[in-house]
Design a protein around this motif. Structure first.
Motif, PDB file in Angstrom:
ATOM      1  N   ILE B 113       1.116  -1.171   0.191  1.00  0.00           N
ATOM      2  CA  ILE B 113      -0.113   0.044  -0.088  1.00  0.00           C
ATOM      3  C   ILE B 113       0.713   1.376   0.135  1.00  0.00           C
ATOM      4  O   ILE B 113       2.109   1.301   0.670  1.00  0.00           O
ATOM      5  CB  ILE B 113      -0.950  -0.195   1.077  1.00  0.00           C
ATOM      6  N   ILE B 114       0.484   2.341  -0.693  1.00  0.00           N
ATOM      7  CA  ILE B 114       1.540   3.653  -0.752  1.00  0.00           C
ATOM      8  C   ILE B 114       1.443   3.942   0.612  1.00  0.00           C
ATOM      9  O   ILE B 114       0.549   4.310   1.366  1.00  0.00           O
ATOM     10  CB  ILE B 114       0.875   4.647  -1.809  1.00  0.00           C
ATOM     11  N   SER B 115       2.764   4.259   1.100  1.00  0.00           N
ATOM     12  CA  SER B 115       3.009   4.647   2.636  1.00  0.00           C
ATOM     13  C   SER B 115       4.455   5.405   2.573  1.00  0.00           C
ATOM     14  O   SER B 115       5.097   4.678   3.091  1.00  0.00           O
ATOM     15  CB  SER B 115       2.854   3.462   3.485  1.00  0.00           C
ATOM     16  N   PRO B 116       4.209   6.744   2.515  1.00  0.00           N
ATOM     17  CA  PRO B 116       5.608   7.327   2.730  1.00  0.00           C
ATOM     18  C   PRO B 116       6.321   7.069   3.882  1.00  0.00           C
ATOM     19  O   PRO B 116       7.615   6.928   3.936  1.00  0.00           O
ATOM     20  CB  PRO B 116       5.042   8.910   2.299  1.00  0.00           C
ATOM     21  N   GLY B 119       8.084   4.156   3.686  1.00  0.00           N
ATOM     22  CA  GLY B 119       9.088   4.178   2.275  1.00  0.00           C
ATOM     23  C   GLY B 119       8.432   3.481   1.282  1.00  0.00           C
ATOM     24  O   GLY B 119       9.236   2.738   0.480  1.00  0.00           O
ATOM     25  N   VAL B 120       7.018   3.125   1.192  1.00  0.00           N
ATOM     26  CA  VAL B 120       6.440   2.435  -0.030  1.00  0.00           C
ATOM     27  C   VAL B 120       5.894   3.623  -1.083  1.00  0.00           C
ATOM     28  O   VAL B 120       4.928   4.177  -0.690  1.00  0.00           O
ATOM     29  CB  VAL B 120       5.430   1.601   0.637  1.00  0.00           C
ATOM     30  N   SER B 121       6.639   3.526  -2.138  1.00  0.00           N
ATOM     31  CA  SER B 121       5.853   4.619  -3.216  1.00  0.00           C
ATOM     32  C   SER B 121       5.231   3.730  -4.226  1.00  0.00           C
ATOM     33  O   SER B 121       5.348   2.542  -4.113  1.00  0.00           O
ATOM     34  CB  SER B 121       7.292   5.403  -3.702  1.00  0.00           C
ATOM     35  N   PRO B 122       4.612   4.602  -4.999  1.00  0.00           N
ATOM     36  CA  PRO B 122       3.774   3.569  -5.965  1.00  0.00           C
ATOM     37  C   PRO B 122       4.488   2.852  -7.224  1.00  0.00           C
ATOM     38  O   PRO B 122       4.046   1.820  -7.410  1.00  0.00           O
ATOM     39  CB  PRO B 122       3.067   5.052  -6.978  1.00  0.00           C
ATOM     40  N   VAL B 154      -6.023   6.123   5.681  1.00  0.00           N
ATOM     41  CA  VAL B 154      -5.443   7.171   4.985  1.00  0.00           C
ATOM     42  C   VAL B 154      -4.657   6.477   3.897  1.00  0.00           C
ATOM     43  O   VAL B 154      -4.947   6.705   2.660  1.00  0.00           O
ATOM     44  CB  VAL B 154      -4.511   8.037   5.781  1.00  0.00           C
ATOM     45  N   GLU B 155      -3.756   5.433   4.167  1.00  0.00           N
ATOM     46  CA  GLU B 155      -2.967   4.733   3.070  1.00  0.00           C
ATOM     47  C   GLU B 155      -3.984   3.908   2.031  1.00  0.00           C
ATOM     48  O   GLU B 155      -3.493   4.059   0.984  1.00  0.00           O
ATOM     49  CB  GLU B 155      -2.090   3.751   3.955  1.00  0.00           C
ATOM     50  N   GLY B 156      -4.983   3.461   2.736  1.00  0.00           N
ATOM     51  CA  GLY B 156      -5.741   2.936   1.794  1.00  0.00           C
ATOM     52  C   GLY B 156      -6.479   3.747   0.755  1.00  0.00           C
ATOM     53  O   GLY B 156      -6.434   3.559  -0.427  1.00  0.00           O
ATOM     54  N   THR B 159      -4.015   5.392  -1.814  1.00  0.00           N
ATOM     55  CA  THR B 159      -3.615   4.204  -2.840  1.00  0.00           C
ATOM     56  C   THR B 159      -4.855   4.200  -3.923  1.00  0.00           C
ATOM     57  O   THR B 159      -4.508   4.378  -5.086  1.00  0.00           O
ATOM     58  CB  THR B 159      -3.312   2.916  -2.154  1.00  0.00           C
ATOM     59  N   ALA B 160      -5.978   4.169  -3.384  1.00  0.00           N
ATOM     60  CA  ALA B 160      -7.172   4.075  -4.314  1.00  0.00           C
ATOM     61  C   ALA B 160      -7.267   5.220  -5.052  1.00  0.00           C
ATOM     62  O   ALA B 160      -7.408   5.155  -6.388  1.00  0.00           O
ATOM     63  CB  ALA B 160      -8.364   3.865  -3.509  1.00  0.00           C
ATOM     64  N   PHE B 161      -7.004   6.606  -4.470  1.00  0.00           N
ATOM     65  CA  PHE B 161      -6.931   7.723  -5.240  1.00  0.00           C
ATOM     66  C   PHE B 161      -6.004   7.932  -6.075  1.00  0.00           C
ATOM     67  O   PHE B 161      -6.290   8.476  -7.507  1.00  0.00           O
ATOM     68  CB  PHE B 161      -7.142   8.841  -4.403  1.00  0.00           C
ATOM     69  N   TYR B 162      -4.829   7.381  -6.008  1.00  0.00           N
ATOM     70  CA  TYR B 162      -3.619   7.447  -6.944  1.00  0.00           C
ATOM     71  C   TYR B 162      -3.915   6.392  -8.169  1.00  0.00           C
ATOM     72  O   TYR B 162      -3.726   7.226  -9.355  1.00  0.00           O
ATOM     73  CB  TYR B 162      -2.420   6.974  -6.307  1.00  0.00           C
ATOM     74  N   ILE B 163      -4.401   5.505  -7.874  1.00  0.00           N
ATOM     75  CA  ILE B 163      -4.868   4.448  -9.089  1.00  0.00           C
ATOM     76  C   ILE B 163      -5.909   4.950  -9.907  1.00  0.00           C
ATOM     77  O   ILE B 163      -5.935   4.957 -11.189  1.00  0.00           O
ATOM     78  CB  ILE B 163      -5.127   3.199  -8.542  1.00  0.00           C
ATOM     79  N   TYR B 164      -6.961   5.495  -9.295  1.00  0.00           N
ATOM     80  CA  TYR B 164      -8.169   6.122  -9.766  1.00  0.00           C
ATOM     81  C   TYR B 164      -7.693   7.297 -10.732  1.00  0.00           C
ATOM     82  O   TYR B 164      -8.114   7.296 -11.783  1.00  0.00           O
ATOM     83  CB  TYR B 164      -9.175   6.810  -8.478  1.00  0.00           C
TER      84      TYR B 164
END
Lengths: 207, 207
Positions: B113-116, B119-122, B154-156, B159-164
């Motif tokens: 999941i995207i989590s700055p 350290g997890v980026s897209p 927030v992370e979920g 991530t959903a918004f980034y993909i959307y």
């Protein structure tokens, strides 16, 4: 596909991990997926260290403690009192007593406790070795002592009594762990049996 | 001797086992001594199944689910609806949804999941594959749908918004899991956010 697992390999690993005591299927799945995410060399190190333990560990020829050599480090230590033998059920009990730093004698690990309900009879335990160790010590003119450090339940008492009958004729001194209130225990919360015994077996007050 | 362990082999195994999440030194010792008492072939089977999982498991080339083949059993099942893609964080989420028996589409496992903060980026996730799958479905004229089945934090949401943003231009339908009171939940104990949202997003009553 199996109804529950996406992979036969995952199912096999979960089955194996959940065979450990206290680990359910859900925890086993969590651990399997954790291992799957680790670097391959870490997982190989993990499994190799378990195989090495099972394949290479030795049991001390004197006391049956697990060891890296044929004699454990306690039995090999000449500065310890080899005339005092503390009788315990398991390897873990030796580690617990060693961690107290209060004992300088040696041990004898029975490898279990007499328990008819679990099918454990005296011949399944390292009792004959113990009797021979005690006889040898006494015959060599040593002032030997056996300390029973077994659980305070029926099985522990039974095992202690069984061994006592076999060694009492040798003239060895026999003792067992002190029972009473724990240090810092509240009288109010002590169970009646422990409190009652601790009055009957009261100790001299040494301020 | 090490102050705490009677054997280097035991210490190594305890260190390895206690590296698992949620397993402390004390539990690890208990498990190591349990394994020591098992037949050698059982211990070898235990470690071999873990090695096999790590060494041989495959990841589905379509959805990145773990699999025994290059295509997972869900993606290989032609009776499922390949125009509906459920986007999840992990393998475990696929298993949870499959266990409900309520879903007949396919999946896409992001692998995180995207989590700055962690350290997890897209670019660490299988997002590009997902975008390509969606584009291909739409270009082939299918009535495609993407369902976000991500955690409601927030992370979920991020991530959903980034993909959307990356797939909304294709014309694909996008939905997400229904949020509201759980079945059997007491209103009295529901948190305010959930209760508030479940009023705003109330559903048609279908008795």
């Amino acid at each position: 596909m199996n109804k529950n697992y996406p992979s036969r390999l995952l199912e096999d690993a979960v089955d194996a991990i959940s065979s450990l005591p206290g680990v359910g299927k859900r925890s086993a799945l969590r651990l399997a997926l954790h291992l799957l995410k680790q670097p391959q060399e870490n997982v190989h190190h993990f499994t190799a260290s378990i195989n090495a333990l099972r394949d290479e560990v030795k049991y001390c020829r004197e006391c049956r403690m697990i060891a890296d050599e044929h004699l454990c480090s306690i039995c090999a230590d000449r500065s310890r009192d080899h005339n005092t033998i503390c009788v315990v059920e398991s390897v873990r009990d030796v580690m617990s007593i060693e961690n107290t730093g209060q004992y300088r004698g040696v041990y004898h690990v029975l490898g279990g406790i007499i328990s008819p309900i679990n099918g454990v009879s005296p011949s399944d335990l390292n009792i004959r070795d113990l009797v021979q160790r005690v006889k040898k010590l006494v015959e060599e003119g040593n002032d030997a002592e056996v300390i029973f450090a077994l659980n305070g339940d029926v099985e522990g008492e039974t095992t202690a009594f069984y061994i006592y009958r076999q060694i009492s004729g040798t003239g060895v001194r026999v003792s067992s762990l002190a029972r009473g209130l724990g240090f810092g225990d509240d009288l109010e919360y002590a169970d009646e049996l422990t409190l009652g015994r601790s009055i009957v077996n009261r100790q001299e007050f040494r301020p």
